[in-house]
Write an enzyme that holds these catalytic residues in place. Structure first.
Site, PDB file in Angstrom:
ATOM      1  N   GLU A   1      -6.315  12.136  -8.186  1.00 20.41           N
ATOM      2  CA  GLU A   1      -5.254  13.114  -8.464  1.00 20.41           C
ATOM      3  C   GLU A   1      -5.378  13.702  -9.863  1.00 20.41           C
ATOM      4  O   GLU A   1      -4.504  13.541 -10.718  1.00 20.41           O
ATOM      5  CB  GLU A   1      -3.883  12.478  -8.274  1.00 20.41           C
ATOM      6  CG  GLU A   1      -3.673  11.988  -6.853  1.00 20.41           C
ATOM      7  CD  GLU A   1      -2.245  11.588  -6.523  1.00 20.41           C
ATOM      8  OE1 GLU A   1      -1.853  11.696  -5.364  1.00 20.41           O
ATOM      9  OE2 GLU A   1      -1.505  11.162  -7.429  1.00 20.41           O
TER      10      GLU A   1
ATOM     11  N   GLU B   1      -5.298   9.911   1.051  1.00 19.43           N
ATOM     12  CA  GLU B   1      -3.985   9.268   0.941  1.00 19.43           C
ATOM     13  C   GLU B   1      -2.991  10.017   1.800  1.00 19.43           C
ATOM     14  O   GLU B   1      -2.914  11.249   1.737  1.00 19.43           O
ATOM     15  CB  GLU B   1      -3.451   9.312  -0.500  1.00 19.43           C
ATOM     16  CG  GLU B   1      -4.071   8.311  -1.423  1.00 19.43           C
ATOM     17  CD  GLU B   1      -3.404   8.293  -2.793  1.00 19.43           C
ATOM     18  OE1 GLU B   1      -2.168   8.484  -2.877  1.00 19.43           O
ATOM     19  OE2 GLU B   1      -4.135   8.086  -3.774  1.00 19.43           O
TER      20      GLU B   1
HETATM   21  C1  BG6 Z   1      -0.444   8.848  -5.306  1.00 14.63           C
HETATM   22  C2  BG6 Z   1      -1.288   7.865  -6.027  1.00 14.63           C
HETATM   23  O1  BG6 Z   1       0.167   9.576  -6.298  1.00 14.63           O
HETATM   24  O2  BG6 Z   1       0.602   8.425  -4.492  1.00 14.63           O
HETATM   25  C3  BG6 Z   1      -1.071   6.427  -5.641  1.00 14.63           C
HETATM   26  O3  BG6 Z   1      -2.648   8.194  -6.007  1.00 14.63           O
HETATM   27  C4  BG6 Z   1       0.389   6.213  -5.326  1.00 14.63           C
HETATM   28  O4  BG6 Z   1      -1.551   5.628  -6.683  1.00 14.63           O
HETATM   29  C5  BG6 Z   1       0.765   7.069  -4.133  1.00 14.63           C
HETATM   30  O5  BG6 Z   1       0.727   4.874  -5.102  1.00 14.63           O
HETATM   31  C6  BG6 Z   1       2.168   6.874  -3.618  1.00 14.63           C
HETATM   32  O6  BG6 Z   1       3.074   7.002  -4.643  1.00 14.63           O
HETATM   33  P1  BG6 Z   1       4.156   5.883  -4.963  1.00 14.63           P
HETATM   34  O7  BG6 Z   1       4.854   6.353  -6.177  1.00 14.63           O
HETATM   35  O8  BG6 Z   1       5.041   5.802  -3.773  1.00 14.63           O
HETATM   36  O9  BG6 Z   1       3.384   4.629  -5.178  1.00 14.63           O
END
Ligand code: BG6
Length: 475
Positions: free
Chosen positions: A179, A372
């Protein structure tokens, strides 16, 4: 038709959110270790509040996380049972170079990841490795100001040389910076940037971004030199902006907000600073210091594929009356009245995934990789640790169906899909354990209590069947 035969189904984690073992076998301290759970987390990750070490008042969830450092064999065996074809993970820079600026790496750190990759290979799981998932050795932050210093480019290059050579034949898929656009929104977590009084924040952020973009191009160059089989991707926190109304002002504002994020990928994929960014930097009086050869490096070493995270779309309005905000992945957005939201306020928009995929594919014409996607939710396990997480299945089913449409109906070339937090881990945004994403439940709470025992949720079997049918059976 459907997904490609070699489609890479799997799950994703990041070192700092699951490994723990923050001080074991010579590992050095990093920015991601010193961000606590609680109300100070946000000011710290955004670089407004200083936290360069631990104190007694806070709890630091990354110190132990889910202790994957000691559980990785058990965890990878569970991934294999689900049929994973790939496992996205990150290496902790400070495990390999504890301070960041040493000449020689820490053998214990290198050996740890070698063992992890070999364990994956044992099950024919292809590792997909993020070189930097938010982490920066603390020493580089204290001594050099992290990515604001050009010297970081050389230290990162050294790291890349070492890992590409050591893991040749074990790892083929690499992502340079997780990111990368997060540097704008969470600069301490994303790039180790802490701002002193009087700092020109935007100037610092964009100069640091230039250093990361350069480091990314150099990494791509070395990866290809070391092994022509290597495939290198960039990584964007994605999710297109929608205009709140057809008012052209809203449409224009949405387009500009998208460009703030595309900027990084435009450089990494097309190899040069886009015209709109040069104009905007000029307007803001931001001057990027470049050295001779920088432009050529960016131009000649563009990425092989575009990877991204997708949790939600976003909304933009220029009307001050429209100000109902909702939480999102670090940066908040206006609320979209047509969408439901998760317990953390992240709005759920499967069609938005198809829209985002199409926007990225149209723009770059390179294979995409969704690295993701997932639902953070409160899970309530029974006495055996079993969770009936139908809400998670529902979320994932709809998103997989949308990505299937993008592939089948729109012709998007998609390499794979790794769900976020395939095993419960620490939330990056909030530091909570309570915000769970996994197919595998981990017995640990926000305060660090629990046995760390792993157990399968209902979604475990659901995902197994999705993978076995190559995305044909989503029921
Ligand atoms: C992304 C990241 O921003 O979202 C992860 O690459 C992160 O590291 C994921 O865990 C989900 O976000 P959160 O804040 O729910 O953990």
């Amino acid at each position: 038709m459907g997904f490609r035969k070699d489609f890479l189904w799997g799950g994703a984690t990041a070192a700092n959110q699951c490994e723990g073992g923050y001080n074991l076998d010579g590992r050095g301290l990093a920015n991601v270790d010193v961000v606590p759970i609680g109300q100070d987390r946000f000011p710290i990750i955004t670089g407004k509040m200083k936290a360069f070490d631990f104190d007694d008042e806070h709890f630091y969830p990354a110190k132990e996380a889910i202790d994957m450092y000691h559980h990785f064999k058990e965890d990878i065996a569970l991934f294999a049972e689900m049929g994973f074809k790939t496992y996205r993970m990150s290496i902790a820079w400070s495990r390999i170079f504890p301070q960041g600026d040493e000449k020689e790496p820490n053998e214990a750190g290198l050996k740890f990841y070698e063992d992890v990759f070999k364990e994956c290979r044992k099950y024919n799981i292809e590792p997909l490795v993020t070189i930097t998932h938010f982490d920066c050795p603390m020493h580089l932050i204290k001594e050099y100001g992290a990515w604001r210093s050009r010297e970081l480019v050389g230290f990162y290059e050294n790291l890349c040389r070492v890992i590409f050579n050591r893991y040749k034949g074990l790892v083929k898929y690499w992502l340079t910076f997780n990111e990368i656009n997060m540097i704008l929104h969470a600069p301490f977590m994303g790039a180790g940037l802490y701002f002193e009084e009087g700092d020109n924040v935007e100037q610092v952020k964009y100069q640091a971004a230039h250093h990361e973009l350069l480091a990314s191009a150099i990494a791509t160059k070395i990866a290809h030199e070391v092994d022509p089989e290597n495939q290198v991707g960039c990584m964007l926190a994605a999710g297109n902006y929608y205009p709140y109304t057809p008012n052209p002002k809203d449409v224009w504002a949405g387009m500009q907000a998208d460009r703030d994020n595309y900027f990084f990928i435009d450089v990494q994929s097309r190899g040069e600073y886009p015209a709109y960014a040069l104009k905007e930097l000029e307007r803001q009086g931001i001057e990027i210091k470049m050295e001779e050869g920088d432009k050529e490096l960016l131009k000649e070493h563009t990425v092989d594929f575009i990877s991204f995270s997708y949790y939600s779309s976003r909304v933009m309005s220029t009307d001050p009356e429209v100000n109902d905000k909702t939480a999102g992945n670090i940066f908040a957005s206006l609320k979209n009245p047509y969408l439901e939201a998760s317990e953390w306020g992240w709005q759920i928009d499967p069609l938005g995934l198809r829209i985002t995929m199409n926007a990225l594919y149209d723009r770059y014409q390179k294979p995409l990789f969704i690295v993701e996607n997932g639902l953070g939710a409160v899970d309530t396990p029974d006495e055996n640790g079993y969770v009936e997480d139908d809400y998670r299945i529902e979320y994932l089913r709809e998103h997989v169906a949308a990505m299937k449409d993008a592939v089948e109906q729109d012709g998007v070339d998609l390499l794979g899909y790794t769900t976020w937090g395939c095993i419960d881990l620490v939330s990056a945004g909030t530091g909570e354990m309570k915000k769970r994403y996994g197919f595998i439940y981990v017995d640990r709470d926000n305060d660090g209590n629990g046995t760390l025992k792993r157990s399968k949720k209902k979604s475990f079997d659901w995902y197994k069947q999705v993978i076995a049918s190559n995305g044909e059976n989503l029921d």
